[in-house]
Design an enzyme around this catalytic site. Structure first.
Site, PDB file in Angstrom:
ATOM      1  CB  SER A 216       6.069  -5.860   6.855  1.00  0.00           C
ATOM      2  OG  SER A 216       5.917  -4.611   7.453  1.00  0.00           O
TER       3      SER A 216
ATOM      4  CE1 TYR B  76      -3.385  -2.725   0.930  1.00  0.00           C
ATOM      5  CE2 TYR B  76      -3.232  -2.085   3.233  1.00  0.00           C
ATOM      6  CZ  TYR B  76      -3.775  -2.885   2.253  1.00  0.00           C
ATOM      7  OH  TYR B  76      -4.709  -3.814   2.603  1.00  0.00           O
ATOM      8  CB  SER B  77       3.070   2.664   2.682  1.00  0.00           C
ATOM      9  OG  SER B  77       2.194   2.285   3.702  1.00  0.00           O
TER      10      SER B  77
ATOM     11  CD  GLU C 200      -2.951  -3.347   8.506  1.00  0.00           C
ATOM     12  OE1 GLU C 200      -3.349  -3.123   7.348  1.00  0.00           O
ATOM     13  OE2 GLU C 200      -1.812  -3.055   8.910  1.00  0.00           O
TER      14      GLU C 200
END
Ligand SMILES: Cc1cc2nc3c(=O)[nH]c(=O)nc-3n(C[C@H](O)[C@H](O)[C@H](O)COP(=O)(O)OP(=O)(O)OC[C@H]3O[C@@H](n4cnc5c(N)ncnc54)[C@H](O)[C@@H]3O)c2cc1C
Length: 372
Positions: A149, A116-117, A232
């Protein structure tokens, strides 16, 4: 109010505790493999999923009992695949996509990361710029992600990319599943301040994804993304790790090697009370979920926020009590866990959405306060 578990849940609690007691020693090199295999055998990798996808269709309360034990006994039983990729696929995936990806999450064959980021899109995720341009039966992806991650251990990625750059920013995003060994992907490590390689930068240089791997409608990905973020942030039972750290620390203090001032004694007590309150909030979330069939998302977001901040309070208090000894950075020493825990906990109020953003969401969606 009755705080006791039902006889079935108490029996399940005993069963899970007995399972953990029967695992090999943590130092055993086969530990992780055995945990994964034994969890998969019992349908416990994604407990709440239907049997056809490798779960046991567990109730929220059963899930809570399980998560609490795993968190407290420091067994890593969940993953991005089980916590939000799989649940989002169940809502938005086609029958073929569910069939293709869900079972391999529970067997552990597929490991997923979350893309996402971006350097210019974290809290403001809808500002993401990575492009996915349709080309026949494929999409061609270019751009960059950051803080990914586990990208270096994953064979699949759950990607948010912009498919319509001219639409308002929330309306031009689509979700994709992509193989992490696709040509054109470069993964560069980022080492965190505790010295660990946990996350990465991921670059896409004309990476081709079959259109059949888009999840949900084109340009409607923001909704799937919002649902995934809810999954999440609402994972129940996530507070027991802080409780375990506190109990371990109390054992050390009781052994008499550390001295507490009145102030730290009072801070320690405050943390213990907060941990106990959070535990009951966790059970309340599970009970409400059982009663209504839907997750009380705001309550769960509050629990996540408080649990993350509690963890930081615990690690900073332990560091203060340990004094210079707490700063030891020596993997061969038992004390290393304290400095590592302290350094890692800084990220708790950033990962999965910062505490500031969580508070904004609780204020606007929960309390109905006007936006600033
Ligand atoms: C350990 C860790 C693991 C991560 N893993 C992943 C991963 O696997 N995949 C992934 O895609 N991302 C991952 N992230 C990224 C994470 O989701 C982002 O760091 C987070 O969303 C914040 O975005 P940012 O870093 O761009 O900070 P920014 O959005 O730039 O925020 C900077 C500061 O400004 C504050 N701020 C921003 N907007 C507002 C506002 N409207 N109101 C009040 N305050 C505001 C923030 O709270 C923060 O304090 C991870 C991050 C960490 C720390």
């Amino acid at each position: 109010m009755d705080f006791r578990l039902s006889p079935q849940h108490a029996a399940f609690q005993d069963e899970v505790n007995a399972f953990v007691d029967g695992l090999p020693a943590r130092e055993d090199p086969a530990f992780d493999e055995v945990v994964q295999r034994e969890l998969a055998k019992r349908g416990w990798v994604a407990l709440a999923w239907p049997k056809e996808y490798g779960g046991i269709g567990a109730s929220p309360m059963q899930q809570m009992v399980f998560n609490e034990i795993m968190g407290y006994r420091r067994i890593r039983a969940s993953s991005m695949g089980t916590m939000w990729v799989g649940p989002s696929l169940m809502v938005y995936g086609t029958p073929e996509q569910k069939e293709r990806w869900l079972p391999k999450i529970t067997t552990g064959e597929d490991v997923w990361c979350t893309l996402y980021s971006e350097p210019g899109a974290g809290s403001d995720l809808a500002a993401l710029q990575t492009r996915a341009i349709r080309d026949g039966d494929e999409y061609v992806v270019s751009g960059q992600k950051i803080w990914t991650s586990g990208a270096h251990h994953s064979n699949w990625g759950w990607l948010a990319a912009r498919t319509d750059p001219d639409a308002p920013k929330h309306r031009g995003i689509s979700m994709f599943c992509l193989r992490m060994d696709s040509p054109g992907i470069t993964i560069r490590p980022l080492v965190n301040m505790a010295g660990n390689h946990e996350f990465n930068e991921v670059f896409f240089d004309n990476v081709r994804i079959p259109a059949s791997q888009r999840v949900g409608e084109e340009n409607r990905g923001w909704y799937a993304l919002a649902v995934a973020l809810d999954f999440e942030r609402s994972s129940i039972g996530s507070t027991s790790g802080a409780r375990r750290s506190l109990d371990d620390f109390i054992d050390v203090v009781r052994a008499g090697t550390l001295r507490l001032t009145d102030q730290t004694r009072s801070r320690l007590t405050d943390c213990v009370i907060a941990a106990q309150v959070l535990r009951f909030v966790g059970y309340r979330i599970a009970a409400e979920q059982e009663r209504t069939g839907t997750a009380p998302t705001l309550l769960a977001q509050m629990a996540k926020l408080c649990a993350m901040e509690l963890n930081q309070r615990v690690t900073s208090m332990t560091m203060q009590v340990m004094g210079m000894a707490g700063q030891a950075h020596d993997p061969s020493s038992e004390l290393d866990a304290y400095s590592q825990g302290f350094l890692r906990s800084v990220a708790n109020t950033i990962e999965g959405g910062t505490s500031e953003i969580q508070r904004n969401v609780i204020a606007t969606r929960g309390l109905g306060l006007p936006r600033g």
